[in-house]
Write a protein that holds these residues in place. Structure first.
Motif, PDB file in Angstrom:
ATOM      1  N   ALA A 279      -7.050   0.612  -9.101  1.00  0.00           N
ATOM      2  CA  ALA A 279      -6.912   1.658  -8.093  1.00  0.00           C
ATOM      3  C   ALA A 279      -8.143   1.665  -7.197  1.00  0.00           C
ATOM      4  O   ALA A 279      -9.202   1.154  -7.557  1.00  0.00           O
ATOM      5  CB  ALA A 279      -6.747   3.017  -8.771  1.00  0.00           C
ATOM      6  N   GLY A 280      -7.984   2.251  -6.009  1.00  0.00           N
ATOM      7  CA  GLY A 280      -9.123   2.386  -5.115  1.00  0.00           C
ATOM      8  C   GLY A 280      -8.823   1.907  -3.712  1.00  0.00           C
ATOM      9  O   GLY A 280      -7.727   1.397  -3.434  1.00  0.00           O
ATOM     10  N   PRO A 281      -9.790   2.066  -2.802  1.00  0.00           N
ATOM     11  CA  PRO A 281      -9.598   1.687  -1.399  1.00  0.00           C
ATOM     12  C   PRO A 281      -9.742   0.177  -1.201  1.00  0.00           C
ATOM     13  O   PRO A 281     -10.814  -0.320  -0.847  1.00  0.00           O
ATOM     14  CB  PRO A 281     -10.702   2.458  -0.671  1.00  0.00           C
ATOM     15  CG  PRO A 281     -11.808   2.557  -1.689  1.00  0.00           C
ATOM     16  CD  PRO A 281     -11.123   2.680  -3.016  1.00  0.00           C
TER      17      PRO A 281
ATOM     18  N   GLY B 275      -1.818  -0.647 -10.309  1.00  0.00           N
ATOM     19  CA  GLY B 275      -0.552  -0.873 -10.995  1.00  0.00           C
ATOM     20  C   GLY B 275      -0.435  -2.301 -11.472  1.00  0.00           C
ATOM     21  O   GLY B 275      -1.312  -3.140 -11.231  1.00  0.00           O
ATOM     22  N   GLY B 276       0.667  -2.566 -12.173  1.00  0.00           N
ATOM     23  CA  GLY B 276       0.895  -3.895 -12.703  1.00  0.00           C
ATOM     24  C   GLY B 276       1.822  -4.704 -11.813  1.00  0.00           C
ATOM     25  O   GLY B 276       2.792  -4.171 -11.254  1.00  0.00           O
ATOM     26  N   TYR B 277       1.537  -5.995 -11.678  1.00  0.00           N
ATOM     27  CA  TYR B 277       2.349  -6.919 -10.885  1.00  0.00           C
ATOM     28  C   TYR B 277       2.695  -8.132 -11.738  1.00  0.00           C
ATOM     29  O   TYR B 277       1.859  -8.613 -12.515  1.00  0.00           O
ATOM     30  CB  TYR B 277       1.598  -7.382  -9.629  1.00  0.00           C
ATOM     31  CG  TYR B 277       1.424  -6.318  -8.571  1.00  0.00           C
ATOM     32  CD1 TYR B 277       2.261  -6.264  -7.466  1.00  0.00           C
ATOM     33  CD2 TYR B 277       0.410  -5.373  -8.683  1.00  0.00           C
ATOM     34  CE1 TYR B 277       2.093  -5.298  -6.482  1.00  0.00           C
ATOM     35  CE2 TYR B 277       0.239  -4.394  -7.710  1.00  0.00           C
ATOM     36  CZ  TYR B 277       1.089  -4.368  -6.613  1.00  0.00           C
ATOM     37  OH  TYR B 277       0.928  -3.398  -5.652  1.00  0.00           O
TER      38      TYR B 277
ATOM     39  N   SER C 114      10.670  -4.178 -16.905  1.00  0.00           N
ATOM     40  CA  SER C 114       9.227  -3.989 -16.857  1.00  0.00           C
ATOM     41  C   SER C 114       8.864  -2.843 -15.931  1.00  0.00           C
ATOM     42  O   SER C 114       9.555  -2.559 -14.938  1.00  0.00           O
ATOM     43  CB  SER C 114       8.555  -5.280 -16.373  1.00  0.00           C
ATOM     44  OG  SER C 114       7.183  -5.066 -16.154  1.00  0.00           O
ATOM     45  N   SER C 115       7.761  -2.175 -16.252  1.00  0.00           N
ATOM     46  CA  SER C 115       7.237  -1.130 -15.364  1.00  0.00           C
ATOM     47  C   SER C 115       6.378  -1.720 -14.256  1.00  0.00           C
ATOM     48  O   SER C 115       5.897  -1.001 -13.390  1.00  0.00           O
ATOM     49  CB  SER C 115       6.406  -0.131 -16.173  1.00  0.00           C
ATOM     50  OG  SER C 115       5.310  -0.793 -16.806  1.00  0.00           O
ATOM     51  N   HIS C 116       6.195  -3.045 -14.279  1.00  0.00           N
ATOM     52  CA  HIS C 116       5.399  -3.722 -13.269  1.00  0.00           C
ATOM     53  C   HIS C 116       6.219  -3.933 -11.994  1.00  0.00           C
ATOM     54  O   HIS C 116       7.458  -3.896 -12.009  1.00  0.00           O
ATOM     55  CB  HIS C 116       4.925  -5.084 -13.785  1.00  0.00           C
ATOM     56  CG  HIS C 116       3.857  -5.002 -14.832  1.00  0.00           C
ATOM     57  ND1 HIS C 116       3.997  -4.282 -15.994  1.00  0.00           N
ATOM     58  CD2 HIS C 116       2.615  -5.576 -14.903  1.00  0.00           C
ATOM     59  CE1 HIS C 116       2.901  -4.408 -16.723  1.00  0.00           C
ATOM     60  NE2 HIS C 116       2.052  -5.180 -16.083  1.00  0.00           N
ATOM     61  N   TYR C 117       5.528  -4.155 -10.908  1.00  0.00           N
ATOM     62  CA  TYR C 117       6.178  -4.607  -9.686  1.00  0.00           C
ATOM     63  C   TYR C 117       6.430  -6.111  -9.843  1.00  0.00           C
ATOM     64  O   TYR C 117       5.489  -6.885 -10.018  1.00  0.00           O
ATOM     65  CB  TYR C 117       5.288  -4.352  -8.470  1.00  0.00           C
ATOM     66  CG  TYR C 117       4.908  -2.903  -8.276  1.00  0.00           C
ATOM     67  CD1 TYR C 117       5.833  -1.969  -7.822  1.00  0.00           C
ATOM     68  CD2 TYR C 117       3.602  -2.468  -8.549  1.00  0.00           C
ATOM     69  CE1 TYR C 117       5.478  -0.634  -7.643  1.00  0.00           C
ATOM     70  CE2 TYR C 117       3.238  -1.143  -8.373  1.00  0.00           C
ATOM     71  CZ  TYR C 117       4.189  -0.235  -7.931  1.00  0.00           C
ATOM     72  OH  TYR C 117       3.827   1.084  -7.747  1.00  0.00           O
TER      73      TYR C 117
END
Length: 473
Positions: free
Chosen positions: A117-119, A146-148, A163-166
């Protein structure tokens, strides 16, 4: 005897052309004419193939340069470009923020990423520099992390559907995973690095990656010239699937010794043709870069163009955007949703120019002034970065820090005018009192700039704010 435009193309005829004399006897090309026509055909094809292949050629030069310079050869290795010397290897690099990047092959299976997370502004790119997905603020995680999961062209997505990932798919085997932290806060950088994890799909747990930092070496991701361009390109083409849209260009290269599944071993004639074609192709690309005939300046009455001015798929319903993408990938690397389709408050804008207020091409022996109006519509920061036309990399004028080739709104040394505007200078000498607002040019090193807006605001989009052209001092 006649010229090509008025040729009858029948009977006995001698036709003078720009590439030699074509002779017909009883309508047939003579034996010496046959070879002349084959040579001309192949030079033209090589030049067009050069334009077509620039996205992949740029990717390969970037990948191989990172591997050699940083020793980033193992799975999970991320090269960190932070110093001027490190960033100066990247074609049209941004000098305000560091780059963190990894080149990986999907040949051994999908990749699982835990993204912090973050800018940040990041992306997964395929080998033709098409975005597989944005990461960070302009990606699906929207800066929350997040997860990819990255699938290759032939990977089965069934195991990942719950999966909860993208879950995203690359159309090529080779991919780039890269991001920039859009702040100079060292704590944010540390958190981003701590939160990034990498693993192969199939059950292996993500683990902290290896960051390769402090290399401090000069290097180059500019594609090679001459025969070396094709020597670098041929194995890259062999690693990747050939899309339907690319088959015609592969047919152009086959008579020149570049074909899928075959070693590249050109004979003397093929080498000569490829060397000529690479030079001619680069001249075509540079002319498009300086005089883009497929678009118009962004602000009427100026010479400012949007740098990334094509569809991210690099094609429309009717054409492959050959000139558009060749222009960009000749002078730059990367294409993301945030770069091509910024919206108010997110993404980045890249503005570029090659001519002054009088329409004259820029010169390294002349000093210019850019008056930047007040209230630059950028929620994060803006920057003006100077590049060398020969290498398209950050300009090397002997400076040792980033501000020698890039001035930005985060720079505490800049001197603003009382109304909030600022005058920036580029040239061999600084006007008296303007030294802190100046970048130096040298000799005959042609140059251009990118004016970047990070998180552009509405006045950019409705054009109520604009940049004037550079004026010769």
């Amino acid at each position: 005897m006649t010229d090509l435009r008025n040729a009858r193309l029948t009977g006995d005829e001698r036709i003078e052309t720009s590439f030699g004399t074509v002779r017909l006897e009883h309508t047939f090309p003579t034996d010496d004419t046959s070879q002349l026509l084959f040579d001309q055909l192949d030079v033209q094809r090589a030049a067009q193939a050069y334009l077509w292949s620039l996205p992949l050629g740029g990717f390969l030069a970037w990948r191989d340069g990172v591997a050699e310079t940083f020793g980033a050869t193992r799975f999970g290795d991320f090269a960190v470009c932070d110093s001027l010397r490190e960033k100066r290897g990247i074609v049209t690099a941004n000098l305000t923020t560091p780059y963190i990047m990894n080149f990986t092959s999907l040949a051994d299976g999908p990749i699982v990423i835990d993204y912090p997370a973050g800018p940040t502004a990041g992306a997964i790119l395929d080998a033709w520099q098409r975005p597989v997905a944005d990461l960070g603020l302009t990606g699906p995680d929207q800066g929350k992390g997040g997860g990819y999961i990255i699938l290759g062209p032939d990977h089965d997505d069934a195991p990942f559907k719950v999966s909860s990932h993208y879950v995203v798919r690359s159309r090529t085997v080779n991919v780039l995973v890269a991001f920039r932290v859009l702040t100079q806060d060292p704590d944010v950088m540390a958190q981003a690095k701590a939160g990034l994890k990498f693993a192969r799909g199939g059950g292996s747990a993500p683990a902290p990656v290896r960051f390769i930092e402090g290399v401090g070496r000069e290097w180059s991701a500019t594609p090679a010239r001459g025969l070396q361009y094709w020597q670098d390109l041929a194995p890259g083409l062999d690693e990747e699937p050939i899309a339907e849209v690319d088959k015609a260009f592969m047919a152009m290269l086959e008579p020149l010794g570049i074909a899928k599944g075959r070693p590249f071993a050109p004979d003397e004639r093929q080498r000569r043709i490829l060397e000529e074609g690479a030079a001619l192709g680069e001249l075509f690309a540079r002319n498009n870069q300086v005089n883009p005939r497929y678009t118009q300046p962004y602000w009427k009455g100026t010479s400012w163009y949007k740098g990334l001015d094509f569809d991210l798929e690099q094609q429309t319903d009717t054409i492959l955007q050959l000139d558009q993408r060749a222009t960009w990938f000749y002078e730059a690397v990367g294409s993301t949703i945030g770069m091509a389709h910024p919206t108010p408050g997110t993404g980045q804008v890249y503005m570029t120019f090659k001519r002054d207020s009088q329409g004259r091409l820029l010169r390294a022996d002349r000093t210019y002034r850019l008056h930047v109006p007040a209230d630059v519509p950028s929620a994060q920061f803006w920057s003006l970065t100077l590049y060398n036309e020969d290498t398209r990399r950050p300009y090397d004028n002997g400076g040792t820090d980033s501000r020698s080739a890039s001035l930005d709104s985060l720079d505490q040394q800049l001197r603003f005018n009382d109304d909030g505007s600022i005058d920036l200078y580029i040239g061999p000498t600084a006007p008296p009192g303007a030294e802190t607002n100046w970048m130096k040019t040298m000799g005959q090193d042609g140059w251009f700039v990118y004016f970047r807006l990070f998180a552009p605001a509405q006045p950019f989009f409705d054009k109520t704010w604009s940049l004037p052209d550079f004026e010769a001092v």
